[in-house]
Motif scaffolding. Structure first.
Motif, PDB file in Angstrom:
ATOM      1  N   PRO A   1      18.231 -12.211  10.348  1.00 49.23           N
ATOM      2  CA  PRO A   1      17.536 -12.822  11.588  1.00 49.23           C
ATOM      3  C   PRO A   1      15.690 -11.379  10.881  1.00 49.23           C
ATOM      4  CG  PRO A   1      18.738 -10.941  13.047  1.00 49.23           C
ATOM      5  CD  PRO A   1      18.886 -11.139  11.441  1.00 49.23           C
TER       6      PRO A   1
ATOM      7  N   ALA B   1      14.897 -14.180   4.945  1.00 51.96           N
ATOM      8  CA  ALA B   1      15.895 -13.715   5.997  1.00 51.96           C
ATOM      9  C   ALA B   1      16.753 -14.906   6.069  1.00 51.96           C
ATOM     10  CB  ALA B   1      14.901 -13.241   7.089  1.00 51.96           C
ATOM     11  N   LYS B   2      16.150 -16.175   5.414  1.00 54.63           N
ATOM     12  CA  LYS B   2      16.739 -17.107   5.488  1.00 54.63           C
ATOM     13  C   LYS B   2      17.769 -17.069   4.743  1.00 54.63           C
ATOM     14  CE  LYS B   2      13.857 -20.510   7.623  1.00 54.63           C
ATOM     15  NZ  LYS B   2      12.638 -21.446   7.420  1.00 54.63           N
TER      16      LYS B   2
ATOM     17  N   THR C   1      15.195  -7.665  11.236  1.00 57.15           N
ATOM     18  CA  THR C   1      16.143  -6.840   9.996  1.00 57.15           C
ATOM     19  C   THR C   1      15.123  -6.916   8.697  1.00 57.15           C
ATOM     20  OG1 THR C   1      17.918  -8.284  11.113  1.00 57.15           O
ATOM     21  CG2 THR C   1      18.855  -6.501  10.323  1.00 57.15           C
TER      22      THR C   1
END
Lengths: 265, 183
Positions: free
Chosen positions: B161, B155-156, B164
């Protein structure tokens, strides 16, 4: 959660990647058991991934496979020995010492027998090799012997009349011997003391009949292998003398080259 | 002994459970490049990659009894075993790659570079069909399956987010499967 929700959640994809938490993982596994549609979807996801991974593969060097198989075979041998030993070691308390000793002896015998087999096998292959070499040298000796016998039969025949051909100006050291069979008229020559022929030249034997040289055949003088053997030439009922000249290969109808040796009957 | 034997997965698994070496050789021939590709993308070093590949196959051989067919494909099991082994090896070696896994900007590029490097060794024609996969879809698949990143790190990495990630993966995988006709 109904099956559509499960399928569209993306959890199955995560699970296939090994990215689910342990709670999520057991949840997914339960769904897979419970719902055939979910299981089918999961199978399709993983099949797609497998194809993707296959398409981006990197061929390892062949030595990796060898190393792996070497390793598992070593491990297997270790395991067999461990299995054989385990009944002895585990039950030491209950097993009478006689049986322990017997089992240990049996293992020792087995190992000894394996070692002996290896040694014997090595000896056997070595012996086989030795035999092969001996057979080869025997065959070549027999071949030589046969040729010698053929030579000797000419020399020893009671009908053979030897004629010494002596070296002439062109080659004072040269010599040759004719063996003329007086019963059949066959002519043999031993050319082993003629000098080696130059490239493109060959010795030709002549029989002098009524004062004229008559072609008696070409002399084979290959230096390779068993050269200069006693060889059969053309037959003559009578001849006054024999001579050898150096001619062009295949010979000439009348002598043209220098005469090397000559001898009268 | 040059017969080219072909096994389906069920036969293969049965034979491997009986420690059949011929089946294992077949398994190796069919899956070693794919697994080596997975490792190579993580370690970016051919010789280290092959060392880990060797370890992975020994683990597959020795721990084959722990594979449960009802839980999924053989390849998925082997891939996750291989991936975990690779990540453990990198960690135990205090490998520099760690910093990459922590997710700075560069790692995305590095990962893509590695992929194009692996292209040289492409064994199948599937590549052509995969050319139609969008770059961001490909990235999420590569990150999820071949990077060793966690959901959180992915995600990062992409800058989305956490919630997602699942849906992105779902969409990307559906596209992959559509292209490869595994739907």
């Amino acid at each position: 959660m109904n099956t559509n929700d499960i399928i569209s959640s993306g959890l199955l994809e995560l699970h296939a990647a090994g990215l689910t938490s342990s709670t999520e993982a057991s949840q997914v596994e339960q769904w897979l058991n419970e719902f055939p549609e979910v299981a089918a979807e999961y199978a399709a996801i993983t099949a797609g991934l497998e194809a993707y991974a296959q398409s981006t593969g990197v061929q390892p060097s062949p030595s990796v496979k060898e190393r792996i198989f070497q390793k598992i075979n070593e491990d297997q041998i270790g395991r067999v020995v461990a299995m054989k030993e385990s009944p002895v070691t585990i039950k030491t308390g209950g097993v009478p010492s006689f049986w322990r000793t017997a089992a240990a002896a049996a293992i020792l015998l087995l190992l000894g027998s394996i070692a002996l087999n290896i040694v014997n096998y090595n000896k056997y292959t070595q012996a086989n090799k030795d035999l092969e070499t001996s057979e080869q040298s025997l065959a070549s000796l027999e071949e030589k012997n046969k040729l010698m016998e053929a030579d000797m039969s000419v020399v020893q025949s009671k009908y053979s009349v030897p004629v010494a051909l002596k070296g002439l100006e062109a080659a004072p050291d040269a010599a040759a011997k004719i063996f003329w069979m007086k019963n059949t008229g066959e002519v043999f020559i031993d050319p082993s003391n003629l000098p080696e022929t130059p490239q493109g030249k060959q010795y030709q034997l002549w029989a002098i009949v009524d004062g004229k040289p008559v072609d008696a055949g070409m002399i084979l003088t290959s230096k390779q292998g068993d050269k200069f053997r006693i060889q059969k030439m053309k037959s003559f009922g009578k001849a006054e003398a024999f001579a050898v000249t150096l001619e062009t290969e295949k010979g000439n109808p009348t002598p043209e080259g220098p005469m090397f040796v000559m001898g009268k009957m | 002994m040059d017969t080219i034997q072909k096994y389906n997965e069920e036969e293969l698994v049965l034979m491997l459970q009986r420690q059949d070496q011929q089946a294992f050789a077949y398994l190796y021939d069919n899956y070693a490049p794919a697994l080596n590709g997975v490792i190579f993308r993580l370690v970016e070093d051919r010789s280290l990659s092959e060392d880990i590949l060797q370890e992975a196959f020994l683990k597959i051989w020795n721990n084959f009894s722990s594979y449960d067919r009802t839980k999924g494909r053989l390849f998925t099991w082997m891939m996750n075993l291989t991936k975990n082994l690779t990540i453990d090896t990198l960690r135990s070696k205090g490998y520099k790659k760690q910093t990459k896994i922590s997710g700075d900007e560069n790692s995305v590029n590095n990962l893509q570079d590695t992929n194009s490097g692996a292209e040289k060794f492409d064994a199948m024609g599937i590549r052509k069909q995969l050319a139609n996969l969008k770059a961001d879809q490909r990235l999420v698949i590569d990150l999820a399956y071949f990077s060793g990143l966690t959901q959180d790190e992915i995600a990062k990495e992409i800058g989305i987010p956490l919630g997602t990630v699942k849906t992105r993966m779902r969409t990307a995988l559906l596209e992959l499967r559509r292209l490869l006709q595994y739907s």
